[in-house]
Design an enzyme around this catalytic site. Sequence first.
Site, PDB file in Angstrom:
ATOM      1  N   ARG A   1       0.855  -1.188   0.000  1.00  0.00           N
ATOM      2  CA  ARG A   1       0.000   0.000   0.000  1.00  0.00           C
ATOM      3  C   ARG A   1       0.889   1.235   0.000  1.00  0.00           C
ATOM      4  O   ARG A   1       1.905   1.280   0.703  1.00  0.00           O
ATOM      5  CB  ARG A   1      -0.900   0.044   1.234  1.00  0.00           C
ATOM      6  CG  ARG A   1      -2.082  -0.913   1.180  1.00  0.00           C
ATOM      7  CD  ARG A   1      -3.110  -0.478   0.129  1.00  0.00           C
ATOM      8  NE  ARG A   1      -4.251  -1.388   0.040  1.00  0.00           N
ATOM      9  CZ  ARG A   1      -4.361  -2.404  -0.824  1.00  0.00           C
ATOM     10  NH1 ARG A   1      -3.404  -2.652  -1.686  1.00  0.00           N
ATOM     11  NH2 ARG A   1      -5.435  -3.163  -0.835  1.00  0.00           N
TER      12      ARG A   1
ATOM     13  N   GLU B   1      -3.699   7.373  -4.894  1.00  0.00           N
ATOM     14  CA  GLU B   1      -3.968   6.847  -6.242  1.00  0.00           C
ATOM     15  C   GLU B   1      -5.229   7.456  -6.834  1.00  0.00           C
ATOM     16  O   GLU B   1      -6.193   7.677  -6.103  1.00  0.00           O
ATOM     17  CB  GLU B   1      -4.110   5.314  -6.159  1.00  0.00           C
ATOM     18  CG  GLU B   1      -2.807   4.662  -5.743  1.00  0.00           C
ATOM     19  CD  GLU B   1      -2.944   3.155  -5.495  1.00  0.00           C
ATOM     20  OE1 GLU B   1      -4.032   2.593  -5.730  1.00  0.00           O
ATOM     21  OE2 GLU B   1      -1.955   2.573  -5.053  1.00  0.00           O
TER      22      GLU B   1
ATOM     23  N   HIS C   1      -1.017   0.008  -9.866  1.00  0.00           N
ATOM     24  CA  HIS C   1      -1.693  -0.893  -8.909  1.00  0.00           C
ATOM     25  C   HIS C   1      -2.258  -2.125  -9.638  1.00  0.00           C
ATOM     26  O   HIS C   1      -3.472  -2.346  -9.662  1.00  0.00           O
ATOM     27  CB  HIS C   1      -2.799  -0.132  -8.153  1.00  0.00           C
ATOM     28  CG  HIS C   1      -3.182  -0.817  -6.862  1.00  0.00           C
ATOM     29  ND1 HIS C   1      -3.603  -0.148  -5.751  1.00  0.00           N
ATOM     30  CD2 HIS C   1      -3.219  -2.141  -6.529  1.00  0.00           C
ATOM     31  CE1 HIS C   1      -3.869  -1.007  -4.779  1.00  0.00           C
ATOM     32  NE2 HIS C   1      -3.647  -2.230  -5.226  1.00  0.00           N
TER      33      HIS C   1
HETATM   34  P1  NAP Z   1      -0.926 -11.116   5.340  1.00  0.00           P
HETATM   35  O1  NAP Z   1      -0.843 -12.576   4.994  1.00  0.00           O
HETATM   36  O2  NAP Z   1      -1.878 -10.691   6.402  1.00  0.00           O
HETATM   37  O3  NAP Z   1       0.556 -10.669   5.736  1.00  0.00           O
HETATM   38  C1  NAP Z   1       0.849  -9.415   6.246  1.00  0.00           C
HETATM   39  C2  NAP Z   1       2.200  -9.494   6.959  1.00  0.00           C
HETATM   40  O4  NAP Z   1       2.549  -8.171   7.387  1.00  0.00           O
HETATM   41  C3  NAP Z   1       2.198 -10.388   8.176  1.00  0.00           C
HETATM   42  O5  NAP Z   1       3.318 -11.217   8.120  1.00  0.00           O
HETATM   43  C4  NAP Z   1       2.295  -9.422   9.364  1.00  0.00           C
HETATM   44  O6  NAP Z   1       3.056 -10.001  10.437  1.00  0.00           O
HETATM   45  C5  NAP Z   1       3.030  -8.228   8.741  1.00  0.00           C
HETATM   46  N1  NAP Z   1       2.688  -6.977   9.434  1.00  0.00           N
HETATM   47  C6  NAP Z   1       1.448  -6.532   9.734  1.00  0.00           C
HETATM   48  N2  NAP Z   1       1.525  -5.360  10.396  1.00  0.00           N
HETATM   49  C7  NAP Z   1       2.850  -5.075  10.517  1.00  0.00           C
HETATM   50  C8  NAP Z   1       3.575  -4.006  11.124  1.00  0.00           C
HETATM   51  N3  NAP Z   1       2.942  -3.007  11.760  1.00  0.00           N
HETATM   52  N4  NAP Z   1       4.912  -4.032  11.057  1.00  0.00           N
HETATM   53  C9  NAP Z   1       5.561  -5.056  10.447  1.00  0.00           C
HETATM   54  N5  NAP Z   1       4.935  -6.105   9.864  1.00  0.00           N
HETATM   55  C10 NAP Z   1       3.577  -6.099   9.896  1.00  0.00           C
HETATM   56  O7  NAP Z   1      -1.279 -10.245   4.067  1.00  0.00           O
HETATM   57  P2  NAP Z   1      -1.052 -10.604   2.531  1.00  0.00           P
HETATM   58  O8  NAP Z   1      -2.197 -11.391   2.015  1.00  0.00           O
HETATM   59  O9  NAP Z   1       0.340 -11.151   2.345  1.00  0.00           O
HETATM   60  O10 NAP Z   1      -1.180  -9.133   1.876  1.00  0.00           O
HETATM   61  C11 NAP Z   1      -0.327  -8.086   2.260  1.00  0.00           C
HETATM   62  C12 NAP Z   1      -0.798  -6.767   1.665  1.00  0.00           C
HETATM   63  O11 NAP Z   1      -0.534  -6.714   0.279  1.00  0.00           O
HETATM   64  C13 NAP Z   1      -2.312  -6.545   1.737  1.00  0.00           C
HETATM   65  O12 NAP Z   1      -2.724  -6.073   3.014  1.00  0.00           O
HETATM   66  C14 NAP Z   1      -2.573  -5.541   0.638  1.00  0.00           C
HETATM   67  O13 NAP Z   1      -2.583  -4.246   1.139  1.00  0.00           O
HETATM   68  C15 NAP Z   1      -1.364  -5.736  -0.293  1.00  0.00           C
HETATM   69  N6  NAP Z   1      -1.791  -6.176  -1.628  1.00  0.00           N
HETATM   70  C16 NAP Z   1      -1.473  -5.421  -2.719  1.00  0.00           C
HETATM   71  C17 NAP Z   1      -1.872  -5.827  -3.978  1.00  0.00           C
HETATM   72  C18 NAP Z   1      -1.538  -5.040  -5.217  1.00  0.00           C
HETATM   73  O14 NAP Z   1      -2.294  -5.083  -6.188  1.00  0.00           O
HETATM   74  N7  NAP Z   1      -0.424  -4.335  -5.263  1.00  0.00           N
HETATM   75  C19 NAP Z   1      -2.614  -6.995  -4.146  1.00  0.00           C
HETATM   76  C20 NAP Z   1      -2.907  -7.738  -3.015  1.00  0.00           C
HETATM   77  C21 NAP Z   1      -2.483  -7.324  -1.758  1.00  0.00           C
HETATM   78  P3  NAP Z   1       2.779  -9.583  11.978  1.00  0.00           P
HETATM   79  O15 NAP Z   1       1.296  -9.675  12.164  1.00  0.00           O
HETATM   80  O16 NAP Z   1       3.563 -10.574  12.778  1.00  0.00           O
HETATM   81  O17 NAP Z   1       3.308  -8.216  12.122  1.00  0.00           O
END
Ligand code: NAP
Length: 335
Positions: free
Chosen positions: A254, A283, A301
């Site tokens: 993000r 965006e 994006h």
């Molecule tokens: P996820 O499985 O929930 O993983 C998120 C990771 O971030 C977890 O390992 C979490 O570990 C860590 N995290 C959360 N808060 C944190 C903090 N304050 N400091 C450090 N680490 C932190 O999520 P995901 O499915 O991999 O997706 C991740 C993100 O990608 C989504 O939330 C979305 O915004 C983005 N995304 C972007 C696109 C795009 O089109 N570019 C598409 C899909 C997703 P801990 O809880 O241990 O901190």
Amino acid sequence: MNESLWEARHGWDETQHWDGRTMTAADIVQIGSAGAHADEELARRYAVASVLEGPIPSDLGALAPEATVVVTSALRGITRGMIDSLPKLRAICSWGVGYDTLDVAAAREKGIAVSYTPDILDDCVADLAWALMLAVGRRIAEADRYVKAGAWQDVRGFPEAMRISGKRLGILGMGRIGEAIARRGAGFDMQIGYHNRRAKDGAPGQFFDTLEGLAAWADVLVVACPGGAATYHLVNAPVLDALGPKGILINIARGSVVDETALAPALQEGRLGGAGLDVFEDEPNVPAALMGFDRVVLTPHIGSCTVDTRRAMGDLVVANVEKALAGEPLVTPIP
Ligand code: NAP
């Protein structure tokens, strides 16, 4: 409800029949697209009042007072006020995995279930992180412009790039997408490091308990954590300085996680080597200050934007709606 608006969108009035039932009001309010195929499928199966473009009215109840399900997207979100305006709301089904734009707390207070579309997009988002990493490191976009401009008169004229294989790959957010990025790193013989709020059992690579520590270690830092208040501007000037003049920043998470006002000067002053960005703070407005660098590759994006993944995301939204309307547990509830 605004009847003329309703009839203009659906071509029926409140007394006509739809699918064998007496139509009295919409079952669903759709405020974000789930992709053309899913949107059509929802409209075919159910009575849908939709506001897919333009501002979303905060009083959704005025549009569809009987609605029990809202369909939205990570982009369009949903506010507490919108949730409060629908007295019969039972479920919110969102398209996308990020939920920083959804007021999940407001929904939970009222016992409203919320779903998203995790897992199925991990590979495509990880692929894009890698595409950006290779594009920036190996100067692919710049080389493409060079050839197309007819500048390839002497092959020695194109500047040397950065080797990616064998380098140190740092991942902020070793979640589903972070792990998919790390798996691909193994194929490139990269060392893996990561920073989460806490170390993750079974995660690949070395855990760093500070982001600055990870950035100082890494050659490439990929941002893959959620957006929202808890991660706002985590990647700030000190983190960029720690990554350093040869370091590359990739953001597929993000825009809010990276302080864009710190990024442009770091690139300008040579304190950061390059960047590949798929997401931005406001965006679709990309800061002009980020446009002028050869070593910056920008995409609009498109992390999950492949035919296969977008179709799977849409199908999952429809499956969640089906469960919600049947009064059954959602397929992919937000934990
Ligand atoms: P996820 O499985 O929930 O993983 C998120 C990771 O971030 C977890 O390992 C979490 O570990 C860590 N995290 C959360 N808060 C944190 C903090 N304050 N400091 C450090 N680490 C932190 O999520 P995901 O499915 O991999 O997706 C991740 C993100 O990608 C989504 O939330 C979305 O915004 C983005 N995304 C972007 C696109 C795009 O089109 N570019 C598409 C899909 C997703 P801990 O809880 O241990 O901190």
